[in-house]
Design a protein around this motif. Sequence first.
Motif, mmCIF file in Angstrom:
data_model
loop_
_atom_site.group_PDB
_atom_site.id
_atom_site.type_symbol
_atom_site.label_atom_id
_atom_site.label_comp_id
_atom_site.label_asym_id
_atom_site.label_seq_id
_atom_site.Cartn_x
_atom_site.Cartn_y
_atom_site.Cartn_z
ATOM 1 N N MET A 98 0.671 -1.082 0.009
ATOM 2 C CA MET A 98 -0.033 0.097 0.120
ATOM 3 C C MET A 98 0.817 1.244 0.062
ATOM 4 O O MET A 98 1.842 1.386 0.449
ATOM 5 N N MET A 99 0.538 2.259 -0.826
ATOM 6 C CA MET A 99 1.300 3.431 -0.884
ATOM 7 C C MET A 99 1.012 4.301 0.456
ATOM 8 O O MET A 99 -0.171 4.344 0.909
ATOM 9 N N THR A 100 1.837 4.933 0.892
ATOM 10 C CA THR A 100 1.520 5.876 2.134
ATOM 11 C C THR A 100 1.077 7.106 1.533
ATOM 12 O O THR A 100 1.308 7.735 0.594
ATOM 13 N N VAL A 101 0.173 7.417 2.209
ATOM 14 C CA VAL A 101 -0.774 8.505 2.144
ATOM 15 C C VAL A 101 -0.312 9.910 2.754
ATOM 16 O O VAL A 101 -0.185 10.939 2.316
ATOM 17 N N HIS A 102 -0.087 9.562 3.980
ATOM 18 C CA HIS A 102 0.537 10.739 4.741
ATOM 19 C C HIS A 102 1.876 10.907 4.634
ATOM 20 O O HIS A 102 2.666 10.017 4.290
ATOM 21 N N ASP A 103 2.613 12.365 4.868
ATOM 22 C CA ASP A 103 4.057 12.619 5.038
ATOM 23 C C ASP A 103 4.398 11.793 6.451
ATOM 24 O O ASP A 103 3.494 11.790 7.211
ATOM 25 N N THR A 104 5.664 11.338 6.329
ATOM 26 C CA THR A 104 6.147 10.695 7.463
ATOM 27 C C THR A 104 7.301 11.087 7.857
ATOM 28 O O THR A 104 8.149 11.762 7.129
ATOM 29 N N ILE A 105 7.679 10.736 9.226
ATOM 30 C CA ILE A 105 9.063 11.133 9.815
ATOM 31 C C ILE A 105 9.755 9.825 9.784
ATOM 32 O O ILE A 105 9.235 8.895 10.412
ATOM 33 N N PRO A 106 10.919 9.711 9.020
ATOM 34 C CA PRO A 106 11.756 8.474 9.100
ATOM 35 C C PRO A 106 12.120 8.035 10.528
ATOM 36 O O PRO A 106 12.554 8.829 11.319
ATOM 37 N N ILE A 107 12.217 6.568 10.908
ATOM 38 C CA ILE A 107 12.496 6.063 11.964
ATOM 39 C C ILE A 107 13.186 4.932 11.544
ATOM 40 O O ILE A 107 12.749 4.092 10.638
ATOM 41 N N GLU A 108 14.343 4.773 12.374
ATOM 42 C CA GLU A 108 15.009 3.588 12.323
ATOM 43 C C GLU A 108 15.503 2.790 13.604
ATOM 44 O O GLU A 108 16.330 2.953 14.244
ATOM 45 N N PRO A 109 14.203 1.575 13.662
ATOM 46 C CA PRO A 109 14.274 0.981 14.935
ATOM 47 C C PRO A 109 15.774 0.371 15.216
ATOM 48 O O PRO A 109 15.919 0.112 16.480
ATOM 49 N N ASP A 110 16.336 -0.269 14.304
ATOM 50 C CA ASP A 110 17.651 -0.853 14.711
ATOM 51 C C ASP A 110 18.847 0.015 15.025
ATOM 52 O O ASP A 110 19.827 -0.510 15.626
ATOM 53 N N ASP A 111 18.542 1.271 14.976
ATOM 54 C CA ASP A 111 19.503 2.415 15.177
ATOM 55 C C ASP A 111 19.397 2.662 16.737
ATOM 56 O O ASP A 111 20.372 3.505 17.247
ATOM 57 N N MET A 112 18.117 2.482 17.368
ATOM 58 C CA MET A 112 18.187 2.899 18.747
ATOM 59 C C MET A 112 19.175 2.543 19.690
ATOM 60 O O MET A 112 19.635 1.411 19.671
ATOM 61 N N PRO A 113 19.400 3.508 20.647
ATOM 62 C CA PRO A 113 18.902 4.785 20.720
ATOM 63 C C PRO A 113 19.724 5.925 19.935
ATOM 64 O O PRO A 113 20.753 5.720 19.385
ATOM 65 N N TYR A 114 18.859 6.824 19.158
ATOM 66 C CA TYR A 114 19.384 7.836 18.165
ATOM 67 C C TYR A 114 18.645 9.046 18.339
ATOM 68 O O TYR A 114 17.675 9.302 18.754
ATOM 69 N N ASN A 115 19.276 10.384 17.879
ATOM 70 C CA ASN A 115 18.579 11.473 17.729
ATOM 71 C C ASN A 115 18.869 11.946 16.270
ATOM 72 O O ASN A 115 19.568 11.484 15.330
ATOM 73 N N ARG A 116 17.678 12.501 15.979
ATOM 74 C CA ARG A 116 17.747 12.952 14.145
ATOM 75 C C ARG A 116 17.055 14.290 14.480
ATOM 76 O O ARG A 116 16.267 14.520 14.995
ATOM 77 N N GLN A 117 17.616 15.390 13.623
ATOM 78 C CA GLN A 117 16.764 16.360 13.224
ATOM 79 C C GLN A 117 15.610 16.405 12.425
ATOM 80 O O GLN A 117 15.659 15.399 11.563
#
Length: 115
Positions: free
Chosen positions: A1-20
């Motif tokens: 399914m195509m994403t309808v909303h704009d999203t904030i990228p998230i990388e669970p494998d990199d946690m914990p981490y910070n991103r702008q």
Amino acid sequence: MMTVHDTIPIEPDDMPYNRQVDLDSGSYIFGFQWNEIDRTFTIDVSTLDGVAIRQGEVLVLNQPLWRNINIDGLPAETIIPLDESGNEIEIDPGNLGDTVNLCIDDIPDGEAIND
């Protein structure tokens, strides 16, 4: 399914981490964490210079972040951990960033695409 909303990228494998994160209401630092003991993901939000605005916000499927919280400086956008296909029942390391995304609820009512 195509994403309808704009999203904030998230990388669970990199946690914990910070991103702008750059939103219409401003730019922020989002800190992402996974708590293995209670099996929850949390987000901290800070100003770009590191001043904490809100810490430890638990991600709950289909529930807006910072709901019913009135703190100066929080993003004005409604951000919702959402599975746009409607199949997921919880957020876990296997689906966050894949089928469950941090969606910016910026679609006017009546314009959502229904299957």
